[in-house]
Motif scaffolding. Structure first.
Motif, PDB file in Angstrom:
ATOM      1  N   HIS A  22      68.343  59.016  22.370  1.00  0.00           N
ATOM      2  CA  HIS A  22      68.412  60.477  22.427  1.00  0.00           C
ATOM      3  C   HIS A  22      67.938  61.122  21.125  1.00  0.00           C
ATOM      4  O   HIS A  22      67.987  62.345  20.991  1.00  0.00           O
ATOM      5  CB  HIS A  22      69.847  60.924  22.731  1.00  0.00           C
ATOM      6  N   CYS A  23      67.517  60.297  20.177  1.00  0.00           N
ATOM      7  CA  CYS A  23      67.117  60.817  18.869  1.00  0.00           C
ATOM      8  C   CYS A  23      65.595  60.946  18.804  1.00  0.00           C
ATOM      9  O   CYS A  23      64.878  59.941  18.889  1.00  0.00           O
ATOM     10  CB  CYS A  23      67.607  59.885  17.764  1.00  0.00           C
ATOM     11  N   PRO A  24      65.080  62.157  18.622  1.00  0.00           N
ATOM     12  CA  PRO A  24      63.617  62.336  18.645  1.00  0.00           C
ATOM     13  C   PRO A  24      62.905  61.640  17.496  1.00  0.00           C
ATOM     14  O   PRO A  24      61.794  61.142  17.676  1.00  0.00           O
ATOM     15  CB  PRO A  24      63.449  63.856  18.556  1.00  0.00           C
ATOM     16  N   THR A  25      63.538  61.555  16.320  1.00  0.00           N
ATOM     17  CA  THR A  25      62.828  60.923  15.202  1.00  0.00           C
ATOM     18  C   THR A  25      62.808  59.399  15.372  1.00  0.00           C
ATOM     19  O   THR A  25      61.855  58.740  14.967  1.00  0.00           O
ATOM     20  CB  THR A  25      63.453  61.300  13.846  1.00  0.00           C
ATOM     21  N   SER A  35      67.208  57.040  12.658  1.00  0.00           N
ATOM     22  CA  SER A  35      68.065  57.211  13.839  1.00  0.00           C
ATOM     23  C   SER A  35      69.415  57.749  13.375  1.00  0.00           C
ATOM     24  O   SER A  35      69.738  57.681  12.180  1.00  0.00           O
ATOM     25  CB  SER A  35      68.278  55.861  14.534  1.00  0.00           C
ATOM     26  N   PRO A  36      70.255  58.243  14.290  1.00  0.00           N
ATOM     27  CA  PRO A  36      71.592  58.712  13.881  1.00  0.00           C
ATOM     28  C   PRO A  36      72.399  57.583  13.223  1.00  0.00           C
ATOM     29  O   PRO A  36      73.006  57.770  12.174  1.00  0.00           O
ATOM     30  CB  PRO A  36      72.248  59.145  15.195  1.00  0.00           C
ATOM     31  N   ARG A  39      71.075  56.849   9.781  1.00  0.00           N
ATOM     32  CA  ARG A  39      71.386  57.917   8.815  1.00  0.00           C
ATOM     33  C   ARG A  39      72.873  57.867   8.424  1.00  0.00           C
ATOM     34  O   ARG A  39      73.220  58.052   7.259  1.00  0.00           O
ATOM     35  CB  ARG A  39      71.013  59.287   9.403  1.00  0.00           C
ATOM     36  N   CYS A  64      65.686  64.544   9.665  1.00  0.00           N
ATOM     37  CA  CYS A  64      66.549  64.794  10.835  1.00  0.00           C
ATOM     38  C   CYS A  64      66.287  66.215  11.326  1.00  0.00           C
ATOM     39  O   CYS A  64      66.327  67.161  10.544  1.00  0.00           O
ATOM     40  CB  CYS A  64      68.021  64.631  10.434  1.00  0.00           C
ATOM     41  N   VAL A  65      66.012  66.364  12.620  1.00  0.00           N
ATOM     42  CA  VAL A  65      65.714  67.698  13.172  1.00  0.00           C
ATOM     43  C   VAL A  65      66.983  68.547  13.294  1.00  0.00           C
ATOM     44  O   VAL A  65      66.904  69.751  13.474  1.00  0.00           O
ATOM     45  CB  VAL A  65      65.045  67.589  14.564  1.00  0.00           C
ATOM     46  N   GLN A  66      68.138  67.894  13.211  1.00  0.00           N
ATOM     47  CA  GLN A  66      69.434  68.552  13.446  1.00  0.00           C
ATOM     48  C   GLN A  66      69.518  69.119  14.859  1.00  0.00           C
ATOM     49  O   GLN A  66      70.079  70.195  15.087  1.00  0.00           O
ATOM     50  CB  GLN A  66      69.712  69.613  12.380  1.00  0.00           C
ATOM     51  N   CYS A  67      68.901  68.362  15.785  1.00  0.00           N
ATOM     52  CA  CYS A  67      68.939  68.775  17.195  1.00  0.00           C
ATOM     53  C   CYS A  67      70.295  68.481  17.807  1.00  0.00           C
ATOM     54  O   CYS A  67      70.665  69.064  18.805  1.00  0.00           O
ATOM     55  CB  CYS A  67      67.861  68.033  17.965  1.00  0.00           C
ATOM     56  N   ARG A  68      71.004  67.503  17.253  1.00  0.00           N
ATOM     57  CA  ARG A  68      72.326  67.068  17.689  1.00  0.00           C
ATOM     58  C   ARG A  68      72.328  66.461  19.088  1.00  0.00           C
ATOM     59  O   ARG A  68      73.341  66.458  19.782  1.00  0.00           O
ATOM     60  CB  ARG A  68      73.351  68.205  17.523  1.00  0.00           C
ATOM     61  N   GLY A  69      71.141  65.956  19.477  1.00  0.00           N
ATOM     62  CA  GLY A  69      71.055  65.226  20.740  1.00  0.00           C
ATOM     63  C   GLY A  69      71.898  63.969  20.717  1.00  0.00           C
ATOM     64  O   GLY A  69      72.253  63.426  21.754  1.00  0.00           O
ATOM     65  N   CYS A  70      72.218  63.492  19.500  1.00  0.00           N
ATOM     66  CA  CYS A  70      73.035  62.275  19.374  1.00  0.00           C
ATOM     67  C   CYS A  70      74.507  62.541  19.699  1.00  0.00           C
ATOM     68  O   CYS A  70      75.230  61.614  20.051  1.00  0.00           O
ATOM     69  CB  CYS A  70      72.897  61.707  17.959  1.00  0.00           C
ATOM     70  N   TYR A  80      78.310  64.343  14.241  1.00  0.00           N
ATOM     71  CA  TYR A  80      77.121  64.139  13.420  1.00  0.00           C
ATOM     72  C   TYR A  80      76.659  65.447  12.754  1.00  0.00           C
ATOM     73  O   TYR A  80      76.208  65.438  11.609  1.00  0.00           O
ATOM     74  CB  TYR A  80      75.979  63.541  14.267  1.00  0.00           C
TER      75      TYR A  80
END
Ligand code: SF4
Ligand code: SF4
Length: 388
Positions: A22-25, A35-36, A39, A64-70, A80
């Protein structure tokens, strides 16, 4: 060296790796360190094992995009968002993140007239082809029309900074929908021009707190606060956590994404005109992963159009507030994955319209969608057009 993170929160990661897809990076690079889990391990290494805060560490955190998809993917409930915000605050205080020129740019966001003038100048430069296409900036408006005028005090309509500079039409559409419901609205008073979300992401904690206090003061009373920008809505809903006061928690409980608020009131609208063709829904991360209010967009859109889903499980598009400007290469790689999912949806449905409820995502995706002849709209703009 300590990052001043909560040790219990930091240790709550059990390294299961369920967040990785789920992590875009991580998806774009395949690197564990981006990855979360990677990191969090790097944060632990610094705070608990005495590792240095070196360039690699800064790179892991700044990408980290800080999208919080994790977060929703994590069975252990690792917070996170709090960990990365705390880490970025430490890095910004230490002068390793958010240099002076960036701080100047963030400071402009709260000075609305300057922001509008700067945005117009950028739009003119864009028309003169002085802004490189590779930056991927969507088409900025040269004329944005009059601001919405308050009609009463049933609800507050939060107008924000970039949202008002780039997508003021959507504020007028929101006002039109409220008018159709017979709901009177107020707009924020002095100090309510910027919610501070981008400052918080950049590690500028003190500035974010100041803006949060000012924003709360700009919308007094008990009336609900409606927000049509997903990033701002997420920030306003987290003021309680940011400030930790009774007043801030009360304020956050008044905040609604506009679709969330509308979803239970759609029967009160006049008859809606059907949209020609189906509509692809793109979920902004801060609506889906942080507010978890993304289903309300479908409730609204399905009243007047067929909804087409993307098949990427809400993976980030790479916009991430200022991320696409600060990390353009990685943001473009991440966007390529989103565009592949959009292409599949177009092929399945023949849709010519895509909706997104966040100005950053709209701007980041617009150029790519223009190339494909697909219109990107805010869901509320489509709803306002459907009012007969
Ligand atoms: S916030 Fe987004 S980019 Fe950052 S670690 Fe989590 S999923 Fe990856
Ligand atoms: S953050 Fe959560 S999902 Fe990701 S590795 Fe840690 S415990 Fe597992």
């Amino acid at each position: 060296m300590t990052l001043h993170l909560d040790a219990e929160e930091l240790n709550s990661c059990v390294a299961c790796g369920l967040c990785l897809p789920h992590c875009p990076t991580y998806r774009a690079t395949g690197e564990e360190a981006l990855s979360p889990r990677g990191r969090i391990d790097a944060m632990r290494a610094v705070q608990l094992r005495g590792s240095p805060v070196d360039d690699d560490f800064v790179h892991f955190m700044s990408t980290c995009v800080q999208c919080r998809g994790c977060e929703p993917a994590c069975p252990s409930g690792v917070p996170y968002g709090r960990l990365i915000e705390g880490t970025r605050e430490f890095l910004a205080r230490d002068g390793k993140l958010t240099p002076r020129w960036q701080r100047f740019g963030f400071a402009m966001l709260a000075r609305h007239r300057l922001l509008l003038a700067g945005s117009t100048a950028l739009a003119v430069a864009q028309r003169a082809r002085l802004i490189p296409r590779r930056l991927g900036l969507g088409r900025l408006p040269i004329r944005r029309g009059p601001p919405v005028q308050p009609t009463g005090r049933d609800v507050w309509l939060f107008t924000g900074c970039v949202m008002d500079a780039w997508l003021r039409d959507t504020h007028r559409s929101t006002a039109k929908v409220l008018d159709a419901l017979g709901v009177e609205y107020a707009v924020p008073g002095a100090g309510g021009g910027c919610c501070g979300a981008l400052h918080l992401h950049a590690g500028l904690h003190d500035e974010a707190v100041q803006l949060a206090v000012a924003t709360m003061g700009s919308m007094p009373g008990d009336a609900p606060i409606l927000v049509n920008s997903a990033g701002c809505g997420a920030a306003l809903k987290e003021y309680g956590r940011l400030l930790g006061t009774d007043g801030s928690h009360r304020f956050s409980r008044r905040v609604f994404d506009v679709h969330e608020w509308l979803a239970t009131r759609l029967d009160d609208l006049p008859e809606l005109r059907q949209h020609p063709g189906s509509v692809i829904v793109q979920d902004p991360c801060h609506l889906r992963h942080v507010q978890r209010a993304h289903l309300a967009v479908r409730t609204v859109i399905s009243r007047f159009a067929d909804v087409v889903e993307l098949d990427d499980d809400g993976l980030c598009c790479g916009a991430g507030g200022a991320y696409s400007a600060l990390e353009p290469e990685l943001a473009a790689d991440i966007r390529d994955r989103k565009m592949a999912a959009i292409d599949r949806a177009i092929e399945r449905s023949g849709a010519k319209t895509l909706v997104s409820a966040n100005p950053g995502c709209s701007m980041h995706l617009q150029q790519m969608l223009d190339d494909r002849g697909i219109a990107i709209r805010h869901p509320i703009d489509l709803l306002a057009e459907a009012l007969t």
